[in-house]
Design a protein around this motif. Structure first.
Motif, PDB file in Angstrom:
ATOM      1  N   ALA A 166       0.838  -1.205   0.000  1.00 17.95           N
ATOM      2  CA  ALA A 166       0.000   0.000   0.000  1.00 17.95           C
ATOM      3  C   ALA A 166       0.870   1.251   0.000  1.00 17.95           C
ATOM      4  CB  ALA A 166      -0.926  -0.005   1.205  1.00 17.95           C
ATOM      5  N   GLN A 189      -5.937   6.693   1.036  1.00 18.82           N
ATOM      6  CA  GLN A 189      -6.892   6.043   0.145  1.00 18.82           C
ATOM      7  C   GLN A 189      -6.597   4.550   0.034  1.00 18.82           C
ATOM      8  OE1 GLN A 189      -9.785   7.354  -2.226  1.00 18.82           O
ATOM      9  NE2 GLN A 189      -9.868   5.322  -1.299  1.00 18.82           N
ATOM     10  N   ALA A 190      -5.318   4.209  -0.071  1.00 20.36           N
ATOM     11  CA  ALA A 190      -4.937   2.798  -0.185  1.00 20.36           C
ATOM     12  C   ALA A 190      -5.378   2.014   1.044  1.00 20.36           C
ATOM     13  CB  ALA A 190      -3.426   2.677  -0.385  1.00 20.36           C
ATOM     14  N   GLN A 192      -7.749   2.859   3.121  1.00 23.68           N
ATOM     15  CA  GLN A 192      -9.215   2.842   3.168  1.00 23.68           C
ATOM     16  C   GLN A 192      -9.755   1.683   2.334  1.00 23.68           C
ATOM     17  OE1 GLN A 192     -11.118   6.515   2.027  1.00 23.68           O
ATOM     18  NE2 GLN A 192     -13.124   5.569   1.863  1.00 23.68           N
ATOM     19  N   TRP A 193      -9.187   1.492   1.145  1.00 21.42           N
ATOM     20  CA  TRP A 193      -9.606   0.367   0.307  1.00 21.42           C
ATOM     21  C   TRP A 193      -9.301  -0.968   0.972  1.00 21.42           C
ATOM     22  CZ3 TRP A 193      -7.132   3.036  -4.491  1.00 21.42           C
ATOM     23  CH2 TRP A 193      -8.068   3.915  -5.071  1.00 21.42           C
ATOM     24  N   LEU A 194      -8.145  -1.058   1.617  1.00 26.92           N
ATOM     25  CA  LEU A 194      -7.801  -2.298   2.305  1.00 26.92           C
ATOM     26  C   LEU A 194      -8.806  -2.609   3.415  1.00 26.92           C
ATOM     27  CD1 LEU A 194      -3.905  -2.051   2.692  1.00 26.92           C
ATOM     28  CD2 LEU A 194      -5.176  -3.577   1.180  1.00 26.92           C
ATOM     29  N   GLU A 195      -9.134  -1.591   4.191  1.00 22.59           N
ATOM     30  CA  GLU A 195     -10.043  -1.800   5.308  1.00 22.59           C
ATOM     31  C   GLU A 195     -11.467  -2.079   4.847  1.00 22.59           C
ATOM     32  OE1 GLU A 195      -9.555   1.412   8.062  1.00 22.59           O
ATOM     33  OE2 GLU A 195      -7.403   1.065   8.262  1.00 22.59           O
ATOM     34  N   GLN A 196     -11.764  -1.738   3.590  1.00 21.78           N
ATOM     35  CA  GLN A 196     -13.073  -2.061   3.008  1.00 21.78           C
ATOM     36  C   GLN A 196     -13.052  -3.390   2.272  1.00 21.78           C
ATOM     37  OE1 GLN A 196     -13.787   1.384   0.550  1.00 21.78           O
ATOM     38  NE2 GLN A 196     -14.500   2.643   2.258  1.00 21.78           N
ATOM     39  N   LEU A 198     -11.023  -4.266  -0.144  1.00 19.40           N
ATOM     40  CA  LEU A 198     -10.700  -4.100  -1.571  1.00 19.40           C
ATOM     41  C   LEU A 198     -11.923  -4.212  -2.462  1.00 19.40           C
ATOM     42  CD1 LEU A 198      -7.255  -5.918  -1.938  1.00 19.40           C
ATOM     43  CD2 LEU A 198      -7.696  -3.478  -1.736  1.00 19.40           C
ATOM     44  N   PRO A 200     -14.534  -2.937  -5.083  1.00 21.19           N
ATOM     45  CA  PRO A 200     -14.344  -1.976  -6.160  1.00 21.19           C
ATOM     46  C   PRO A 200     -14.934  -0.610  -5.815  1.00 21.19           C
ATOM     47  CG  PRO A 200     -15.139  -4.059  -7.036  1.00 21.19           C
ATOM     48  CD  PRO A 200     -15.248  -4.152  -5.549  1.00 21.19           C
ATOM     49  N   PRO A 201     -14.207   0.479  -6.070  1.00 26.50           N
ATOM     50  CA  PRO A 201     -14.756   1.821  -5.812  1.00 26.50           C
ATOM     51  C   PRO A 201     -16.051   2.032  -6.618  1.00 26.50           C
ATOM     52  CG  PRO A 201     -12.410   1.926  -6.261  1.00 26.50           C
ATOM     53  CD  PRO A 201     -12.840   0.532  -6.593  1.00 26.50           C
ATOM     54  N   ARG A 202     -16.947   2.821  -6.078  1.00 22.69           N
ATOM     55  CA  ARG A 202     -18.241   3.042  -6.746  1.00 22.69           C
ATOM     56  C   ARG A 202     -18.119   3.996  -7.916  1.00 22.69           C
ATOM     57  NH1 ARG A 202     -23.208   2.308  -2.912  1.00 22.69           N
ATOM     58  NH2 ARG A 202     -22.341   0.799  -1.458  1.00 22.69           N
TER      59      ARG A 202
END
Length: 203
Positions: A166, A189-190, A192-196, A198, A200-202
């Motif tokens: 990340a 941001q990286a 945040q994606w990991l904690e979600q 991964l 796909p962003p909306r």
């Protein structure tokens, strides 16, 4: 009595930081002007005004001068992971200590040029890979302590590897962006994606 400056650093440590910084700045400038192959340790020392003996008190090789994270940085990462709140999950803890490390690295005027040199000179690439693996090892040590697992545990290595990746991606995104781009925002941001997970962003 030991003299301490505004950031709590003793005079001796401050002088060490200044010497390390002078060596890094000299190496980055010379590498940029002539290429790493044409520059010797002696060249770097002459430009920084120190002896080769002093150089090897700070770096094992000329290539190591352009690495953003070195052995002392890794020790600090482990220590800062130990100081994070006891109940904090591994990813948020790693995010916090890596964010602080990147913030410190950004204080160097040569940080961006160091990262560029590692990318454009293949002979330096193996040093960058080695540094990344060392960073991962330091993070694994901290994660193992926080989770009560062995450092060889696959979970520990996976979490450390993901966090290291990340950070590397954040720096790459920053380098490829505009002058206004922010590596800390990319790092946030990286993670945040990991904690979600991964997802796909909306957008």
């Amino acid at each position: 009595m030991t003299t301490v400056d505004d950031d709590g650093c003793g005079l001796r440590e401050r002088k060490k930081r200044m010497t390390r910084s002078a060596l890094r700045e000299a190496a980055v400038r010379l590498f940029g002007e002539h290429g790493p192959e044409a520059v010797t340790v002696e060249d770097i020392c002459a430009a920084a005004g120190v002896s080769p003996r002093t150089f090897f008190n700070y770096f094992a090789s000329k290539e190591e001068t352009v690495l953003p994270f070195t052995a002392d940085t890794h020790d600090r990462l482990v220590q800062e992971l130990r100081q994070r709140p006891a109940g904090e999950e591994p990813l948020p803890a790693l995010h916090a200590v890596l964010r602080a490390a990147v913030s410190r690295a950004m204080l160097s005027e040569t940080w961006q040029e160091e990262a560029r040199l590692l990318r454009v000179h293949p002979q330096l690439l193996h040093r960058g890979i080695a540094a990344s693996r060392s960073t991962q090892g330091a993070l694994a040590t901290g994660v193992a302590e926080r989770t009560g697992r062995e450092t060889s545990d696959p979970y520990v290595w996976l979490v450390a590897a993901v966090a290291t990746t990340a950070m590397r991606v954040a720096v790459d995104v920053w380098q490829e962006g505009t002058e206004e781009s922010d590596p800390l925002a990319a790092l946030d941001q990286a993670f945040q994606w990991l904690e979600q997970g991964l997802a796909p962003p909306r957008s």
